[in-house]
Design an enzyme around this catalytic site. Structure first.
Site, mmCIF file in Angstrom:
data_model
loop_
_atom_site.group_PDB
_atom_site.id
_atom_site.type_symbol
_atom_site.label_atom_id
_atom_site.label_comp_id
_atom_site.label_asym_id
_atom_site.label_seq_id
_atom_site.Cartn_x
_atom_site.Cartn_y
_atom_site.Cartn_z
ATOM 1 N N GLY A 56 -47.668 111.929 -41.155
ATOM 2 C CA GLY A 56 -48.224 111.976 -42.502
ATOM 3 C C GLY A 56 -47.909 110.709 -43.278
ATOM 4 N N TYR B 232 -42.997 114.016 -52.754
ATOM 5 C CA TYR B 232 -42.569 113.571 -51.420
ATOM 6 C C TYR B 232 -43.810 113.173 -50.636
ATOM 7 C CZ TYR B 232 -40.442 113.118 -46.897
ATOM 8 O OH TYR B 232 -40.015 112.598 -45.692
ATOM 9 N N ASP C 44 -52.520 114.046 -51.723
ATOM 10 C CA ASP C 44 -51.755 114.235 -50.494
ATOM 11 C C ASP C 44 -51.766 115.725 -50.160
ATOM 12 O OD1 ASP C 44 -49.804 114.635 -48.585
ATOM 13 O OD2 ASP C 44 -48.360 113.251 -49.465
ATOM 14 N N GLU C 45 -52.606 116.079 -49.176
ATOM 15 C CA GLU C 45 -52.688 117.483 -48.731
ATOM 16 C C GLU C 45 -52.020 117.646 -47.365
ATOM 17 O OE1 GLU C 45 -54.765 120.480 -49.702
ATOM 18 O OE2 GLU C 45 -56.171 119.661 -51.165
ATOM 19 N N VAL C 46 -51.061 116.780 -47.094
ATOM 20 C CA VAL C 46 -50.370 116.855 -45.798
ATOM 21 C C VAL C 46 -49.786 118.253 -45.589
ATOM 22 C CG1 VAL C 46 -48.318 116.010 -44.564
ATOM 23 C CG2 VAL C 46 -49.909 114.382 -45.597
ATOM 24 N N THR D 219 -51.117 102.026 -32.172
ATOM 25 C CA THR D 219 -51.406 102.391 -30.786
ATOM 26 C C THR D 219 -51.773 103.867 -30.641
ATOM 27 O OG1 THR D 219 -49.812 100.718 -30.129
ATOM 28 C CG2 THR D 219 -50.449 102.313 -28.441
#
Ligand code: PMP
Length: 464
Positions: free
Chosen positions: A127, A154, A254-256, A311
């Site tokens: 995230g 956060y 931020d909808e993590v 990567t």
């Protein structure tokens, strides 16, 4: 309380040896492993089985990742299908049928313009990497540098890594008040507190002598998770949307943690109807495997090829597991289920608070719930809030574990006991969680002295 699920007469040596070697070999910075000394070996749905044979109800859910709980059959099936197909597992950011299906499923759920003509960037798997990407995106698009963020927020752990990288930019973050009802800095709480918080934000932007220049973007969580389960009022979110839109400041949501049904809507922004300029997604979208993306309005797509490389941006198993999870939540209405069940659990937690005056506040949205533990012996401030009691919260977490329940702590001072159960839990499982929590709270209250150490924390009335 009688625990039918406990087996351990004597923990097998393997369990103890693993924990001992962990504490010898792993970093001092390890986190969950300190408060949850368990060795998971099997898991299904809400339940984890430890190497010592004990079973736990898991309300941490991989820090809010496991929308469908552990090893849900549709997730396992999706992963097996990819494995059996011979498809490459590592593809950088190349197009694949698996990725195409994931993107199609994700876009079908997104709000407004993001669904119709949003752009997606697959980021490094955490995230925090998607948050970094969002900042880079809005800085490039606006040519501005500063950011606005909120007290208690956060968003991840990569700030130092960024500062240490060759391309580090000077970051200035202006801190704004988040509408935290229980500890409202304006000492009013409610809608008025949220409105005053919004006005403060507005005045910083409009006062030419505020010392704050127009930022590249504003980032917020619709419900602060790690900050202590603090839902922002819908009206305040709409105000933030208006304020940022009127000043051409990209709004990054931020909808993590709040995404994929967790708060009782598919995306937490759906409650208020706002459409952000950038949405940051991770955790549940990978169906328990690492995956992180941002989706944003196409006007912002001004960065150059390779601007946010990495990567590991093509995790095929995560995309397959994630697409299966998104589809399952959508077709089974698990967002609505989270809303209903969450409301019932919140009611029961409110009754618990009525019986324990060490519970200062009970709050949450959907299946993102928390109780804030406070020092009942201390004086309340003008709004009725009392000082947080992190020692009691830690004791409750410990007592929960003893009773086969895994809970998370959060909040400004780690005094909020958090529940993040899978969206698939049954009514009976919800009751079992709350029974164990109530029992643990009663036990912790009896054994934990107040923060001053002078007087034991006691109960209000009888335990429910
Ligand atoms: N944003 C929010 C709202 C979060 O809750 C978290 C993790 N708890 C992050 C960002 C960072 O995600 P990660 O730990 O995957 O980097």
């Amino acid at each position: 309380m009688v625990l039918t699920e406990t087996v351990p007469a004597a923990a097998p040596p393997a369990h103890e040896g693993i924990l001992r070697r962990q504490s010898l070999r792993e970093s001092a910075a390890r986190t969950y492993a300190r408060s949850l000394p368990i060795v998971p070996v099997r898991a299904r749905g809400l339940t984890i089985e430890g190497a010592d044979g004990r079973r736990y109800l898991d309300c941490l859910s991989g820090a809010g990742t496991l929308a469908l709980g552990h090893n849900h059959p549709v997730v396992l099936e999706a992963i097996r299908t990819v494995l059996d197909s011979g498809a490459p597992l590592h593809v950088l950011d190349l197009a694949t049928p698996v990725k195409d299906a994931f993107t199609t499923e994700l876009f079908a759920t997104l709000p407004g313009e993001l669904a119709e003509k949003g752009r997606i960037q697959f980021c490094g798997p955490a995230g925090t990497d998607a948050v970094e990407a969002a900042f880079k995106l809005v800085r490039t698009a606006t040519g501005r540098d500063g950011l606005m963020a909120f007290s208690g927020a956060y968003h991840g752990m990569t700030a130092q890594a960024l500062a240490a990288s060759g391309g580090a930019q000077h970051t200035s973050v202006v801190r704004l008040p988040y509408p935290y009802d229980y500890r409202c800095p304006f000492q009013t709480g409610g809608e008025r507190g949220a409105e005053l918080a919004a006005r403060w934000t507005q005045s910083l932007l409009d006062d030419p002598k505020s010392g704050v220049s127009r930022p590249a973007g504003m980032i917020l969580e619709p419900v602060q998770g790690e900050g202590g389960v603090i839902p922002a009022p819908d009206g305040w979110l709409r105000r933030m949307r208006e304020i940022t839109a009127a000043r051409r400041i990209p709004l990054i949501v931020d909808e993590v943690q709040t995404g994929v049904g967790r708060t009782g809507a598919f995306w937490a922004v759906d409650h208020s109807g706002i459409v952000p300029d950038v949405i940051v997604l991770s955790k549940a979208i990978g169906g328990s495997l690492p995956l992180a993306v941002i989706v944003y309005r196409e006007e912002l797509d001004a960065w150059q090829p390779g601007a946010h490389a990495g990567t590991f941006r093509g995790n095929q198993l995560a995309m397959a597991a994630g697409a299966a999870t998104l589809a399952y939540v959508r077709t089974n209405g698990l967002d609505r289920r989270a809303a209903e069940l969450g409301a019932r659990m919140l009611d029961r937690l409110t009754s618990l608070a009525a019986a324990h005056d060490c519970i200062g506040d009970v709050r949450g949205r959907g299946l993102m719930l928390g109780i804030e533990l406070v020092d009942r012996t201390a004086d309340a401030d003008a709004t009725g809030a009392r000082p947080a009691d992190p020692q009691l919260a830690a004791a409750v977490q410990h007592a929960c574990l003893d009773r086969g329940l895994i809970v998370e702590l959060g909040g400004r001072q780690s005094a909020v006991v958090r529940l993040l159960p899978p969206l698939t839990i049954t009514d009976e499982q919800a009751d079992a969680i709350l029974d164990r929590l109530a029992d643990a709270l009663t036990a912790a209250v009896r054994t934990t002295p107040g923060p001053t150490g002078s007087s034991p924390t006691t109960m209000r009335g009888t335990s429910p």
